[in-house]
Design an enzyme around this catalytic site. Structure first.
Site, mmCIF file in Angstrom:
data_model
loop_
_atom_site.group_PDB
_atom_site.id
_atom_site.type_symbol
_atom_site.label_atom_id
_atom_site.label_comp_id
_atom_site.label_asym_id
_atom_site.label_seq_id
_atom_site.Cartn_x
_atom_site.Cartn_y
_atom_site.Cartn_z
ATOM 1 N N ASP A 195 92.871 -11.249 18.992
ATOM 2 C CA ASP A 195 94.189 -10.738 18.592
ATOM 3 C C ASP A 195 94.115 -9.222 18.405
ATOM 4 O O ASP A 195 93.042 -8.661 18.207
ATOM 5 C CB ASP A 195 94.611 -11.347 17.245
ATOM 6 C CG ASP A 195 94.947 -12.831 17.359
ATOM 7 O OD1 ASP A 195 95.009 -13.351 18.485
ATOM 8 O OD2 ASP A 195 95.138 -13.457 16.297
ATOM 9 N N ARG A 246 96.592 -10.645 26.975
ATOM 10 C CA ARG A 246 97.842 -11.224 26.459
ATOM 11 C C ARG A 246 98.737 -10.052 26.050
ATOM 12 O O ARG A 246 98.374 -9.260 25.198
ATOM 13 C CB ARG A 246 97.579 -12.091 25.234
ATOM 14 C CG ARG A 246 98.893 -12.593 24.596
ATOM 15 C CD ARG A 246 98.701 -13.009 23.137
ATOM 16 N NE ARG A 246 97.711 -14.043 23.054
ATOM 17 C CZ ARG A 246 96.863 -14.150 22.027
ATOM 18 N NH1 ARG A 246 96.884 -13.303 21.032
ATOM 19 N NH2 ARG A 246 95.975 -15.115 22.021
HETATM 20 P P1 FDA Z 1 111.802 -10.993 20.349
HETATM 21 O O1 FDA Z 1 111.464 -10.599 18.950
HETATM 22 O O2 FDA Z 1 112.702 -10.110 21.139
HETATM 23 O O3 FDA Z 1 112.372 -12.453 20.313
HETATM 24 C C1 FDA Z 1 112.936 -13.120 21.432
HETATM 25 C C2 FDA Z 1 113.576 -14.398 20.934
HETATM 26 O O4 FDA Z 1 112.557 -15.303 20.498
HETATM 27 C C3 FDA Z 1 114.466 -14.223 19.708
HETATM 28 O O5 FDA Z 1 115.789 -13.940 20.071
HETATM 29 C C4 FDA Z 1 114.329 -15.559 19.007
HETATM 30 O O6 FDA Z 1 115.166 -16.506 19.611
HETATM 31 C C5 FDA Z 1 112.910 -15.956 19.289
HETATM 32 N N1 FDA Z 1 111.990 -15.536 18.214
HETATM 33 C C6 FDA Z 1 111.123 -14.483 18.235
HETATM 34 N N2 FDA Z 1 110.410 -14.420 17.092
HETATM 35 C C7 FDA Z 1 110.856 -15.448 16.331
HETATM 36 C C8 FDA Z 1 110.509 -15.917 15.044
HETATM 37 N N3 FDA Z 1 109.578 -15.344 14.304
HETATM 38 N N4 FDA Z 1 111.162 -17.008 14.567
HETATM 39 C C9 FDA Z 1 112.111 -17.629 15.296
HETATM 40 N N5 FDA Z 1 112.487 -17.228 16.534
HETATM 41 C C10 FDA Z 1 111.856 -16.152 17.043
HETATM 42 N N6 FDA Z 1 101.504 -9.550 17.726
HETATM 43 C C11 FDA Z 1 100.529 -8.650 17.471
HETATM 44 O O7 FDA Z 1 100.817 -7.529 17.046
HETATM 45 N N7 FDA Z 1 99.219 -8.987 17.683
HETATM 46 C C12 FDA Z 1 98.850 -10.204 18.197
HETATM 47 O O8 FDA Z 1 97.660 -10.476 18.380
HETATM 48 C C13 FDA Z 1 99.881 -11.133 18.498
HETATM 49 N N8 FDA Z 1 99.584 -12.355 19.033
HETATM 50 C C14 FDA Z 1 100.610 -13.160 19.478
HETATM 51 C C15 FDA Z 1 100.312 -14.313 20.206
HETATM 52 C C16 FDA Z 1 101.339 -15.081 20.736
HETATM 53 C C17 FDA Z 1 101.018 -16.312 21.537
HETATM 54 C C18 FDA Z 1 102.695 -14.694 20.508
HETATM 55 C C19 FDA Z 1 103.833 -15.493 21.070
HETATM 56 C C20 FDA Z 1 102.989 -13.574 19.775
HETATM 57 C C21 FDA Z 1 101.956 -12.805 19.238
HETATM 58 N N9 FDA Z 1 102.237 -11.654 18.508
HETATM 59 C C22 FDA Z 1 101.211 -10.779 18.235
HETATM 60 C C23 FDA Z 1 103.604 -11.410 17.967
HETATM 61 C C24 FDA Z 1 104.429 -10.486 18.863
HETATM 62 O O9 FDA Z 1 103.952 -9.175 18.804
HETATM 63 C C25 FDA Z 1 105.922 -10.473 18.445
HETATM 64 O O10 FDA Z 1 106.022 -9.954 17.136
HETATM 65 C C26 FDA Z 1 106.577 -11.851 18.465
HETATM 66 O O11 FDA Z 1 106.178 -12.578 19.584
HETATM 67 C C27 FDA Z 1 108.130 -11.715 18.455
HETATM 68 O O12 FDA Z 1 108.561 -11.049 19.591
HETATM 69 P P2 FDA Z 1 109.080 -11.769 20.942
HETATM 70 O O13 FDA Z 1 108.224 -11.286 22.053
HETATM 71 O O14 FDA Z 1 109.060 -13.232 20.786
HETATM 72 O O15 FDA Z 1 110.496 -11.153 21.230
#
Ligand code: FDA
Length: 305
Positions: A129, A179
């Site tokens: 991570d 990732r």
């Molecule tokens: P965005 O925030 O734009 O969300 C898109 C849509 O997804 C939203 O409209 C909502 O519907 C849904 N959604 C997103 N987050 C949600 C939540 N918490 N609850 C409910 N619905 C939600 N970060 C980091 O800094 N270091 C890391 O090592 C990791 N590792 C990691 C692994 C994996 C497998 C994932 C999926 C994510 C991470 N992250 C991470 C977290 C990442 O940086 C980010 O904060 C989250 O994925 C939220 O952003 P989205 O890309 O989902 O987009």
């Protein structure tokens, strides 16, 4: 709201006291099947018929004791044995500060090497991570050193950091596993994009840069996001460039957009669900609240209902 929740994630007093409150324990279940290894593994079983793979992460970060870090490494070795015994398509994802990075990078490297070798026995990968920006250089340094001996290691990169295009270009010659995520920490404007549109644009252009490498099998690319519009824009670009959608994978968190995880898997995307478990869930859970204000309303509803 996001800044306040991310401040709460770092606050020591809250970190000690909030997890003891029953309503917080109830609310966190939305994102976490349980605190024990067995509860995590059982949740993992439910993804088998859906042909969705798993990533396991034992929650915890910024440990201050090397014996505890050794305990975490031992825990992950146990998890790998259990995954293997159950025949699950599962990998593990670890935080460097949970393996001692705040105290001794060499010890952390040793733990990562042991875990990478163990994961390789079942043809799996070890994912690292990415934490706050103070750890970007030390984490990438660990990654490069590990990758020299262990091809089966992946690292997370954050699209919101302005430095990430440079990091991607430097990593690509190593045939890496990357990732790509948007980024979950509270970083200053000087080093990170803070507006969603800018982060999304950075994410897309980084993936467009990496896709040809994934298409040629020189990169294992995982899109770690729940943003299905963004995933579909990247998939459209891939198709247009003659790159099949199974040349990259999608990774999402347990409890978030599960309907979309199932839909994408049905449509031929390779999907992995990241299952977090353990009792040190406070900071991680606060970051999940910060990502979506509606989650705060959900947590409050646990208090009143
Ligand atoms: P965005 O925030 O734009 O969300 C898109 C849509 O997804 C939203 O409209 C909502 O519907 C849904 N959604 C997103 N987050 C949600 C939540 N918490 N609850 C409910 N619905 C939600 N970060 C980091 O800094 N270091 C890391 O090592 C990791 N590792 C990691 C692994 C994996 C497998 C994932 C999926 C994510 C991470 N992250 C991470 C977290 C990442 O940086 C980010 O904060 C989250 O994925 C939220 O952003 P989205 O890309 O989902 O987009």
């Amino acid at each position: 709201m996001r800044t306040m929740l991310l401040w709460m994630a770092r606050n020591r007093f809250l970190k000690e006291h909030l997890p003891r409150l029953w309503f917080a324990r109830r609310a966190v279940r939305k994102f976490m099947p349980g605190e024990t290894i067995e509860e995590a593994l059982d949740a993992g079983e439910t993804f088998r018929p859906l042909e969705i793979g798993i990533l396991y992460t034992n929650l915890g970060e910024n440990l201050t004791d090397l014996d505890q870090a050794k305990g975490v490494a031992d825990h992950y070795h146990d998890m790998l044995d259990k995954v293997h015994a159950r025949g699950q398509d599962a990998e593990i994802s670890v935080k460097p500060t949970q393996l001692g990075l705040d105290m001794d990078a060499q010890v952390t490297l040793g733990h990562l090497e042991g875990l990478a070798a163990h994961a390789a026995e079942a043809n799996g990968s070890l994912w690292i991570d990415m934490e706050g920006s103070a750890y970007t250089d030390p984490t990438l340094d660990l990654y490069r050193r590990l990758k020299a001996e262990h091809p089966n290691v992946g690292v997370c990169l954050q699209a919101y950091l302005r430095r990430t295009p440079t990091d991607v270009n430097e990593l690509l010659p190593l045939s890496p596993q990357i990732r790509m995520v948007k980024g979950a920490y509270d970083e200053p404007e000087t080093i990170a994009f803070r507006r969603k549109a800018e982060v999304d644009a950075a994410y897309q252009s980084l993936c467009v840069l990496m896709l040809p490498h994934a298409g040629r099998g020189e990169l294992r690319l995982a899109l770690g996001t729940h943003d299905t519009n963004l995933i579909e824009r990247i998939a459209d670009y891939a198709r247009g460039a003659g790159i099949a959608i199974d040349r990259f994978e999608v990774q999402m968190l347990y409890g978030i957009r599960m309907d979309q995880q199932r839909r994408l898997a049905k449509e031929g995307y390779r999907v992995r669900d990241l299952i977090a478990y353990g009792d040190a869930w406070y900071a991680w859970y606060m970051r999940r609240l910060a990502e979506r204000p509606a989650n705060v309303a959900f947590a409050v509803r646990q208090l009143i209902g």
